[in-house]
Scaffold this active site. Structure first.
Site, PDB file in Angstrom:
ATOM      1  N   ARG A  66       5.561  -5.890 -11.448  1.00 46.14           N
ATOM      2  CA  ARG A  66       4.134  -5.701 -11.190  1.00 46.14           C
ATOM      3  C   ARG A  66       3.476  -4.750 -12.189  1.00 46.14           C
ATOM      4  O   ARG A  66       2.279  -4.827 -12.431  1.00 46.14           O
ATOM      5  CB  ARG A  66       3.903  -5.276  -9.734  1.00 46.14           C
ATOM      6  CG  ARG A  66       4.166  -6.428  -8.762  1.00 46.14           C
ATOM      7  CD  ARG A  66       3.998  -6.001  -7.339  1.00 46.14           C
ATOM      8  NE  ARG A  66       5.024  -5.085  -6.897  1.00 46.14           N
ATOM      9  CZ  ARG A  66       6.195  -5.438  -6.380  1.00 46.14           C
ATOM     10  NH1 ARG A  66       6.473  -6.707  -6.236  1.00 46.14           N
ATOM     11  NH2 ARG A  66       7.073  -4.535  -6.009  1.00 46.14           N
ATOM     12  N   GLU A 103      19.503   2.367  -2.546  1.00 49.68           N
ATOM     13  CA  GLU A 103      20.032   2.781  -1.248  1.00 49.68           C
ATOM     14  C   GLU A 103      21.488   2.316  -1.092  1.00 49.68           C
ATOM     15  O   GLU A 103      22.357   3.061  -0.683  1.00 49.68           O
ATOM     16  CB  GLU A 103      19.146   2.190  -0.152  1.00 49.68           C
ATOM     17  CG  GLU A 103      19.270   2.899   1.158  1.00 49.68           C
ATOM     18  CD  GLU A 103      18.349   2.281   2.200  1.00 49.68           C
ATOM     19  OE1 GLU A 103      17.512   1.441   1.833  1.00 49.68           O
ATOM     20  OE2 GLU A 103      18.508   2.648   3.372  1.00 49.68           O
TER      21      GLU A 103
HETATM   22  P1  AMP Z   1      11.682   3.324  -6.395  1.00 51.65           P
HETATM   23  O1  AMP Z   1      12.646   3.126  -7.540  1.00 51.65           O
HETATM   24  O2  AMP Z   1      12.364   3.612  -5.095  1.00 51.65           O
HETATM   25  O3  AMP Z   1      10.621   4.356  -6.736  1.00 51.65           O
HETATM   26  O4  AMP Z   1      10.954   1.938  -6.142  1.00 51.65           O
HETATM   27  C1  AMP Z   1       9.921   1.541  -6.972  1.00 51.65           C
HETATM   28  C2  AMP Z   1       9.960   0.057  -7.277  1.00 51.65           C
HETATM   29  O5  AMP Z   1      10.215  -0.725  -6.121  1.00 51.65           O
HETATM   30  C3  AMP Z   1       8.621  -0.372  -7.813  1.00 51.65           C
HETATM   31  O6  AMP Z   1       8.812  -1.306  -8.877  1.00 51.65           O
HETATM   32  C4  AMP Z   1       7.919  -0.991  -6.611  1.00 51.65           C
HETATM   33  O7  AMP Z   1       7.162  -2.114  -7.005  1.00 51.65           O
HETATM   34  C5  AMP Z   1       9.043  -1.385  -5.673  1.00 51.65           C
HETATM   35  N1  AMP Z   1       8.814  -0.895  -4.288  1.00 51.65           N
HETATM   36  C6  AMP Z   1       9.516   0.057  -3.634  1.00 51.65           C
HETATM   37  N2  AMP Z   1       9.074   0.249  -2.382  1.00 51.65           N
HETATM   38  C7  AMP Z   1       8.024  -0.595  -2.227  1.00 51.65           C
HETATM   39  C8  AMP Z   1       7.099  -0.861  -1.145  1.00 51.65           C
HETATM   40  N3  AMP Z   1       7.157  -0.218   0.030  1.00 51.65           N
HETATM   41  N4  AMP Z   1       6.134  -1.785  -1.355  1.00 51.65           N
HETATM   42  C9  AMP Z   1       6.040  -2.432  -2.539  1.00 51.65           C
HETATM   43  N5  AMP Z   1       6.877  -2.236  -3.578  1.00 51.65           N
HETATM   44  C10 AMP Z   1       7.862  -1.333  -3.443  1.00 51.65           C
END
Ligand code: AMP
Length: 182
Positions: A66, A103
């Site tokens: 995205r 996770e």
């Molecule tokens: P993180 O590495 O945990 O910060 O996750 C970020 C990535 O996962 C990004 O590319 C987001 O698009 C996707 N992502 C994680 N959680 C969500 C959520 N609740 N809603 C939409 N996209 C998410």
């Protein structure tokens, strides 16, 4: 420059919550409804343009997938290059890669080794739709550095501040989240 209350309301109300996607307990922030709403998408892109037009950026690095949408559009508005940070195995030329913890298990992102090499001391803005744990963005920021770029800021439309991802990333680069959610 930060969002006005009116801009925040327009953008926030165009994002759709999908409970229990992709698994139970996760509220997925669906930005497809923002992209298809021409007013809200325009408000978002105009805000990003106004914020970054004086940053003298050479590249925007967008995170798979995205981050490509906002990143590529903004790069054109600002007159700078666009570099995709992709999930493992998608880029065709020589890559550098960085693993990060999920996770359960690990994931990996990559950039082309020569992604920023056309510019000396390239100034790079990292962009994605959302920061949660910060794992993806941290790995992407490391890649920007390894590929010779200076990550001047990391920008997210949404930040889930209860997860500490923003704090962690702030040890590495400036972070700007348009909308933070507790
Ligand atoms: P993180 O590495 O945990 O910060 O996750 C970020 C990535 O996962 C990004 O590319 C987001 O698009 C996707 N992502 C994680 N959680 C969500 C959520 N609740 N809603 C939409 N996209 C998410």
């Amino acid at each position: 420059m930060t969002l006005s209350n009116t801009e925040r309301k327009i953008i926030e109300s165009a994002i759709r919550d999908i409970p229990d996607f992709p698994k139970e307990g996760i509220v997925f922030k669906d930005i497809t409804t923002l992209l298809s709403d021409k007013e809200a998408y325009g408000v978002l892109m105009n805000h990003l343009y106004q914020r970054y037009k004086e940053y003298n950026l050479d590249f925007i690095a967008g995170i798979d997938a995205r981050g490509f949408i906002f990143g590529a559009a903004l790069a054109q508005m600002l007159g700078c290059g666009f570099v995709p940070v992709r999930k493992k195995g998608k880029l065709p030329y020589t890559t550098i890669s960085e693993k990060y913890a999920l996770e359960y298990g690990v994931d990996e992102v990559e950039v082309h080794i020569d992604a920023f090499s056309s510019v000396e001391n390239p100034r790079v803005l990292l962009i994605d739709d959302l920061i949660a744990t910060g794992g993806t963005a941290n790995a992407a920021a490391n890649l920007v550095k390894q590929a010779g770029g200076e990550c001047v800021e990391a920008c997210f439309i949404l930040g889930l501040s209860f997860l500490d991802g923003i704090k962690k990333l702030e040890t590495k680069t400036d972070v700007y989240t348009l909308i933070e959610m507790d």
